[in-house]
Design an enzyme around this catalytic site. Structure first.
Site, short mmCIF file in Angstrom:
data_model
loop_
_atom_site.label_atom_id
_atom_site.label_comp_id
_atom_site.label_asym_id
_atom_site.label_seq_id
_atom_site.Cartn_x
_atom_site.Cartn_y
_atom_site.Cartn_z
N PRO A 88 0.86 -1.19 0.00
CA PRO A 88 0.00 0.00 0.00
C PRO A 88 0.89 1.24 0.00
CG PRO A 88 0.03 -1.02 2.19
CD PRO A 88 0.80 -1.92 1.26
N MET A 89 0.62 2.19 -0.88
CA MET A 89 1.43 3.41 -0.92
C MET A 89 0.52 4.61 -1.16
SD MET A 89 4.85 2.25 -2.98
CE MET A 89 3.98 1.17 -4.09
N CYS A 132 2.98 3.12 9.81
CA CYS A 132 3.23 4.48 9.32
C CYS A 132 3.70 5.37 10.47
CB CYS A 132 1.97 5.06 8.68
SG CYS A 132 2.24 6.72 8.09
N LYS A 177 -0.11 -4.97 9.05
CA LYS A 177 1.18 -4.60 8.45
C LYS A 177 1.91 -3.74 9.47
CE LYS A 177 3.23 -2.42 4.34
NZ LYS A 177 3.71 -1.10 4.76
N HIS A 219 7.39 -5.05 7.71
CA HIS A 219 8.37 -4.16 7.07
C HIS A 219 9.63 -4.27 7.93
CE1 HIS A 219 9.36 0.21 5.59
NE2 HIS A 219 10.32 -0.64 5.35
N GLY A 248 12.75 -2.87 0.80
CA GLY A 248 14.00 -2.84 0.04
C GLY A 248 14.19 -3.98 -0.95
N ARG A 291 8.18 0.35 -3.58
CA ARG A 291 8.77 1.34 -4.48
C ARG A 291 9.31 0.75 -5.76
NH1 ARG A 291 12.31 3.73 0.26
NH2 ARG A 291 12.05 1.53 0.83
C1 LIG Z 1 4.95 6.93 -1.25
C2 LIG Z 1 4.76 5.87 -0.19
C3 LIG Z 1 3.54 5.79 0.47
C4 LIG Z 1 3.33 4.80 1.43
N1 LIG Z 1 2.09 4.68 2.00
C5 LIG Z 1 1.84 3.63 2.82
C6 LIG Z 1 0.53 3.36 3.30
O1 LIG Z 1 -0.45 4.04 2.97
N2 LIG Z 1 0.37 2.29 4.13
C7 LIG Z 1 1.42 1.49 4.50
O2 LIG Z 1 1.23 0.52 5.25
N3 LIG Z 1 2.65 1.72 4.05
C8 LIG Z 1 2.88 2.74 3.21
N4 LIG Z 1 4.14 2.91 2.70
C9 LIG Z 1 5.19 1.93 3.02
C10 LIG Z 1 5.18 0.79 2.00
O3 LIG Z 1 3.96 0.07 2.06
C11 LIG Z 1 6.35 -0.19 2.25
O4 LIG Z 1 6.20 -0.74 3.52
C12 LIG Z 1 7.69 0.52 2.15
O5 LIG Z 1 7.76 1.37 1.02
C13 LIG Z 1 8.83 -0.50 2.11
O6 LIG Z 1 8.72 -1.32 0.97
P1 LIG Z 1 9.63 -1.06 -0.35
O7 LIG Z 1 11.04 -0.93 0.13
O8 LIG Z 1 9.40 -2.29 -1.19
O9 LIG Z 1 9.13 0.20 -0.97
C14 LIG Z 1 4.37 3.89 1.75
C15 LIG Z 1 5.60 4.01 1.10
C16 LIG Z 1 5.79 4.98 0.12
C17 LIG Z 1 7.12 5.04 -0.60
#
Ligand SMILES: Cc1cc2nc3c(=O)[nH]c(=O)nc-3n(C[C@H](O)[C@H](O)[C@H](O)COP(=O)(O)O)c2cc1C
Length: 334
Positions: free
Chosen positions: A15-16, A98, A137, A169, A211, A232
């Site tokens: 979720p982002m 978050c 999460k 995470h 990551g 990401r």
């Molecule tokens: C722009 C952005 C928005 C995010 N929004 C949320 C969110 O709404 N809920 C959530 O649980 N995590 C959120 N995250 C965290 C991601 O879900 C994820 O845990 C984090 O980016 C690490 O994973 P990655 O390294 O594969 O990006 C967000 C991350 C980014 C970069």
């Protein structure tokens, strides 16, 4: 049949906020039928009192789909769990990761890691309100706390309350001193902590996140965990999903970028007629040509044209033609 067993969480897209909205999810689904998708976090109060159609509606093509919720009021959370079920979501996920100041002020997200009993009550209340799986999460720790015992106890409390799937995470959250962006990069990744949680709790479904950017990394994590969640690196390079389909799910027939673009164009046409602005869809496609010849031109073209405040469908069509020509050029060059 137990519907909780049907969801395949081997690979999911994280979720982002401001990224994984319904248009992005539709776009991602064009490249992968097998990944699990999550909404951006929705606060309980918005889900209950807001414009539900605008905030929670989705295209059935996006499924399987989880609604991620932020909150710490068990009555509200139960209500949202029921709403999610009634709207056809496949899962309801609570955000415990978050670290933003605003989220802390409203008492949801990572600061709830400090209150395992409250979280357990919330989960229990959600589990009793719906039949879809309730998942969490979370981070592996917060501030100075990054201990296996603490995390394991937290997870056990949530598990006793009825959650059986945990997305971890693999870095702690710093509740003070770091911005949300820094909180995604500065606290170091600790994958071992996640592996140890799975080892200690073999019956729970443990999904690792943080990551992860390559197929080799995915395969390695899958030796120790039940699934991998990626954020990401998929948003920045959405066509990575096709590689995931091929190499993780063994899908033989996958769309080319050109085919993805053509399908998106059909969607765009329908959406624009309903009043959606072109850039609300196209902004998610900036990375479609990531690593390809001409990707810079594509990005530049989008940023010059898509952010304009208009919903001129012809312009979108024109842009898509450029994408398709890029694709052909790539095929010739490769
Ligand atoms: C722009 C952005 C928005 C995010 N929004 C949320 C969110 O709404 N809920 C959530 O649980 N995590 C959120 N995250 C965290 C991601 O879900 C994820 O845990 C984090 O980016 C690490 O994973 P990655 O390294 O594969 O990006 C967000 C991350 C980014 C970069």
């Amino acid at each position: 049949m137990d519907i909780k067993k049907k969801i395949n969480r081997r690979i999911s897209v994280a979720p982002m906020m401001d990224c994984t909205d319904r248009h992005d999810r539709f776009f991602l689904r064009l490249m992968s039928k097998n990944v699990m998708l999550y909404t951006e976090m929705v606060a309980t109060k918005s889900a209950i009192h807001g414009d539900r159609k605008k905030i929670l509606s989705y295209n059935p093509e996006e499924k399987p789909l989880a609604l991620q919720v932020g909150g710490s009021d068990k009555i509200e959370l139960a209500e949202v769990a029921k709403i999610a079920e009634d709207m056809g979501y496949d899962e309801i996920n609570i955000n415990l990761g978050c670290p933003s100041k605003k989220v802390q002020k409203n008492k949801f997200g990572a600061c709830l890691m400090k209150e395992p009993d409250l979280v357990a009550e919330c989960i229990n209340s959600m589990v009793n309100a719906c039949k879809i799986p309730v998942t969490a999460k979370t981070r592996i720790g917060f501030d100075k706390t990054e201990e296996f015992e603490y995390l394991n106890n937290f997870i056990n409390k949530m598990s006793k309350a009825g959650a059986k799937t945990f997305i971890l995470h693999a870095r702690k959250a710093m509740l003070t001193g770091l911005s949300p962006k820094q909180n995604l990069n500065i606290p170091r990744l600790n994958y071992k902590m996640v592996y140890d949680i799975k080892k200690e709790n073999p019956k729970l479904e443990v999904i690792i996140n943080g990551g992860i950017t390559k197929i080799s990394e995915i395969n390695n994590h899958l030796e120790f965990c039940d699934g991998v969640m990626i954020g990401r690196s998929i948003y920045q390079n959405p066509y990575f999903l096709v590689e995931i389909e091929k190499k993780i799910f063994g899908t033989q027939q996958n769309p080319t970028r050109e085919e993805v673009a053509a399908k998106l164009l059909e969607y765009l046409e329908k959406e624009v007629k309903l009043g959606t602005k072109v850039n609300h869809i196209m902004r998610h496609t900036v990375g479609l040509y990531h690593g390809q010849v001409g990707s810079k031109d594509w990005k530049r073209y989008l940023s010059d044209n898509m952010m304009a405040r208009d919903s001129d469908f012809q312009k979108a069509k024109h842009i898509m033609t450029i994408v398709q020509n890029n694709e052909k050029a790539n095929q010739i060059n490769s």
